[in-house]
Design a protein around this motif. Structure first.
Motif, PDB file in Angstrom:
ATOM      1  N   GLY A   1     136.228  33.431  -8.667  1.00 26.07           N
ATOM      2  CA  GLY A   1     137.466  32.676  -8.510  1.00 26.07           C
ATOM      3  C   GLY A   1     137.225  31.180  -8.494  1.00 26.07           C
ATOM      4  N   ARG A   2     138.026  30.498  -9.279  1.00 25.87           N
ATOM      5  CA  ARG A   2     137.929  29.036  -9.300  1.00 25.87           C
ATOM      6  C   ARG A   2     138.710  28.478  -8.123  1.00 25.87           C
ATOM      7  NH1 ARG A   2     135.067  27.292 -13.289  1.00 25.87           N
ATOM      8  NH2 ARG A   2     135.286  28.057 -15.418  1.00 25.87           N
ATOM      9  N   ALA A   3     138.115  27.522  -7.449  1.00 25.32           N
ATOM     10  CA  ALA A   3     138.808  26.846  -6.355  1.00 25.32           C
ATOM     11  C   ALA A   3     139.855  25.896  -6.918  1.00 25.32           C
ATOM     12  CB  ALA A   3     137.809  26.089  -5.483  1.00 25.32           C
ATOM     13  N   ALA A   4     140.882  25.625  -6.100  1.00 23.76           N
ATOM     14  CA  ALA A   4     141.926  24.695  -6.525  1.00 23.76           C
ATOM     15  C   ALA A   4     141.376  23.280  -6.624  1.00 23.76           C
ATOM     16  CB  ALA A   4     143.087  24.747  -5.542  1.00 23.76           C
ATOM     17  N   VAL A   5     140.349  23.007  -5.847  1.00 20.03           N
ATOM     18  CA  VAL A   5     139.836  21.647  -5.672  1.00 20.03           C
ATOM     19  C   VAL A   5     138.323  21.693  -5.873  1.00 20.03           C
ATOM     20  CG1 VAL A   5     139.528  19.848  -3.936  1.00 20.03           C
ATOM     21  CG2 VAL A   5     141.705  21.081  -4.047  1.00 20.03           C
TER      22      VAL A   5
ATOM     23  N   SER B   1     144.622  23.295  -0.855  1.00 20.17           N
ATOM     24  CA  SER B   1     144.794  21.995  -1.508  1.00 20.17           C
ATOM     25  C   SER B   1     144.082  20.907  -0.715  1.00 20.17           C
ATOM     26  CB  SER B   1     146.285  21.661  -1.583  1.00 20.17           C
ATOM     27  OG  SER B   1     146.764  21.410  -0.263  1.00 20.17           O
ATOM     28  N   ALA B   2     143.885  19.767  -1.357  1.00 23.21           N
ATOM     29  CA  ALA B   2     143.243  18.643  -0.662  1.00 23.21           C
ATOM     30  C   ALA B   2     144.067  18.231   0.554  1.00 23.21           C
ATOM     31  CB  ALA B   2     143.059  17.466  -1.621  1.00 23.21           C
ATOM     32  N   SER B   3     145.393  18.262   0.454  1.00 27.17           N
ATOM     33  CA  SER B   3     146.181  17.811   1.616  1.00 27.17           C
ATOM     34  C   SER B   3     146.101  18.830   2.755  1.00 27.17           C
ATOM     35  CB  SER B   3     147.627  17.522   1.206  1.00 27.17           C
ATOM     36  OG  SER B   3     148.369  18.701   1.137  1.00 27.17           O
TER      37      SER B   3
ATOM     38  N   MET C   1     136.715  18.314  -2.220  1.00 25.79           N
ATOM     39  CA  MET C   1     136.733  18.945  -0.881  1.00 25.79           C
ATOM     40  C   MET C   1     135.910  18.122   0.107  1.00 25.79           C
ATOM     41  SD  MET C   1     136.457  23.038  -1.153  1.00 25.79           S
ATOM     42  CE  MET C   1     136.698  23.870  -2.701  1.00 25.79           C
ATOM     43  N   LEU C   2     134.704  17.765  -0.314  1.00 18.10           N
ATOM     44  CA  LEU C   2     133.795  17.087   0.615  1.00 18.10           C
ATOM     45  C   LEU C   2     134.271  15.677   0.932  1.00 18.10           C
ATOM     46  CD1 LEU C   2     130.458  18.442  -0.860  1.00 18.10           C
ATOM     47  CD2 LEU C   2     131.392  18.918   1.401  1.00 18.10           C
TER      48      LEU C   2
END
Lengths: 334, 334
Positions: free
Chosen positions: B58-62, B23-25, B67-68
């Motif tokens: 696979g798709r990323a969650a973010v 996740s982003a966090s 992400m960047l």
């Protein structure tokens, strides 16, 4: 291919990771699987060896008698080994182990306290059993000191001698120097027993074999306290690829390791912060719980405690030092 | 003390172990912790790099953008890196990454397919960004071949070049030979990226540094698929003890690793049977799931399939070979 003998203490050293609670059926199942793989020596016992089951270090789920008779029955080809720390175990324990058919008996002593093994090794030599002496916490002595102590225990009757990297402190070069010095000083097989605190257990074991060790210890999935021991089913094919013959069947060994992961342990060992720190500091990882407790009470960083214990050359049995170190660190922080 | 630069792909290569679901966090928390420890380069992205999030792998969650921007914001001192496999990512993805402030851009190619990196490296050189080229599955080429390809990518504009032990197949000697050959052929920093299938990730990384590598990859707790990557917080103190300066604060790094264990992964990687077999066979561990499925359907031993894929020199993208191998093994068993 030079032969090396794999010595498997999964059912003894692994006990530390489960508070000595392996059941008779778990012991039997793993011993049968290791036997089927052609593992030449299977060691069994309480983590601290014969006679050690106690309130102080933890009562085993199963008595020494039941452990030994169970594993003896399970082994058709493999030899059975036991381990003893003088003080925890006595001559009576050794006699009992021989009566149970132990083929290999290891006496463990702090690396500079080999005189403690004298009486036991002489007794075992008289009984005609294969007696080993392993020098523990071996990073605390120089290659020359270790060679001298190794020669001494061979004089007492040891038919194998070597070192345990009890704190998981060594890098491959350290191991090569020490094993080389010992191999040059004795004419019996040289033993290496690694721990994985610095991710080096397999590399250190290969370095030991290359320097002349011919008995190498490994545990299924690395089963052992903290960061664990050398992972047996990785060690074997890596030794084979490096030019050493173990005589072990890889697939059957992988099956034994899967049994061990499923039936012996909650999960395979991984390397956490305190394992790394104790490895770097050269401190026995058995200090983990008392260090954590005393540090928490005093509000000091347990990592500092480990490094200071390393500077003070603390060894097992000197848990009192933890209290001193914690008090000094708290004082210094004021 | 010779300096080495630690490159930390925890937030990119580790994604493989959690199906790209960080996740982003989680990304922010780990990036802040690594930054606080003084880790010089933090890599982020989908496990297969820029632009790779897809149904197929696979798709990323973010998204890449999130992400960047998340990691960029979290880093105060560390440089931010991204990874791209030509074909999965495109020039547009590179432009986007530069707009997000990526400081280091790595192009990954199969070890003998460096021409695929040419266009991208030339573009990145023109933009003035630090471009690396990493040669994947590098056990499949000789030291001389790797040196030749390394020189080629430096010609395209790479300001760092090196090898990934994608299958976790190398032993330290293999790494030393290959890094030595590359270091002799180029005048830019040489990179090593290890995997732990044979318990050798840390030892191989030290061998790389000793042979001349000056950029070494490591992931917190070894976070990565299968047996995982080189364990960063073990690597750093071992490099320091071996005579290399990383500039990283050990305690803060241990804290970052504890954050990673708690917040990024269900559990740290351990080494199971198929990781060992794929390392021995020299097969990309991403084949694990299709091999297991096809083997179960056909009633053949997946370990045999891995060894045969190794003999046939299978590389990522050649999953069709699995079907052939399984069919041949079933036929042979009749």
């Amino acid at each position: 291919m030079r032969p090396v003998t794999i010595h498997d203490p999964t059912l003894r050293d692994g006990q530390h990771a489960v508070k000595h609670q392996l059941s008779a059926s778990a012991l039997r199942g793993y011993a049968e699987a290791a036997d089927a793989a052609g593992v030449p020596v299977v060691e069994v016992g309480h983590g601290n060896g014969l006679g050690a089951s106690s309130l102080q270090v933890g009562r085993a789920a199963v008595s020494d008698d039941v452990m030994l008779s169970t594993v003896r029955e399970a082994l058709r080809h493999s030899r059975m080994a036991v381990f003893m720390l003088p003080g925890w175990g006595t001559s009576d324990d050794l006699r009992k182990a021989l009566a149970h058919g132990a083929d290999v008996v290891r006496i463990g002593v702090h690396c500079t306290e080999t005189s403690l093994a004298e009486r036991h090794l002489e007794f075992l030599a008289g009984e005609g059993v294969e007696a080993h002496c392993v020098l523990m916490m071996s990073h605390m002595a120089s290659p020359a000191e270790l060679a001298e102590h190794a020669a001494a225990v061979v004089g007492y009757g040891a038919r194998g001698v070597g070192i345990m990297d009890s704190a998981g402190h060594f890098l491959p070069r350290d191991v090569g120097e020490r094993i080389g010095a010992i191999a040059a000083a004795v004419d019996v097989p040289v033993i290496f027993h690694g721990h994985n605190n610095l991710g080096m257990a397999v590399a250190n074991s290969v370095a030991a074999a290359e320097a002349g060790a011919s008995i190498i210890d490994g545990c299924a999935r690395g089963f052992g306290a903290g960061a664990g021991n050398t992972q047996l089913e990785v060690l074997v094919p890596v030794l084979e690829r490096t030019g050493f013959a173990t005589g072990i069947d890889l697939y059957a060994l992988l099956d034994a390791a899967e049994f061990a992961e499923r039936e012996l342990m909650p999960a395979p060992p991984t390397t956490g912060s305190l394992s790394i720190v104790s490895g770097l500091a050269g401190v026995f990882s058995g200090f983990r719980h008392p260090v954590l407790e005393a540090s928490a009470r005093a509000g000091v960083d347990p990592r500092d405690v480990f490094f200071e214990l390393g500077r003070r050359q603390a060894i097992a049995g000197q848990e009192d030092l933890i209290v001193d170190v914690v008090a000094d660190l708290r004082e210094a922080a004021r």
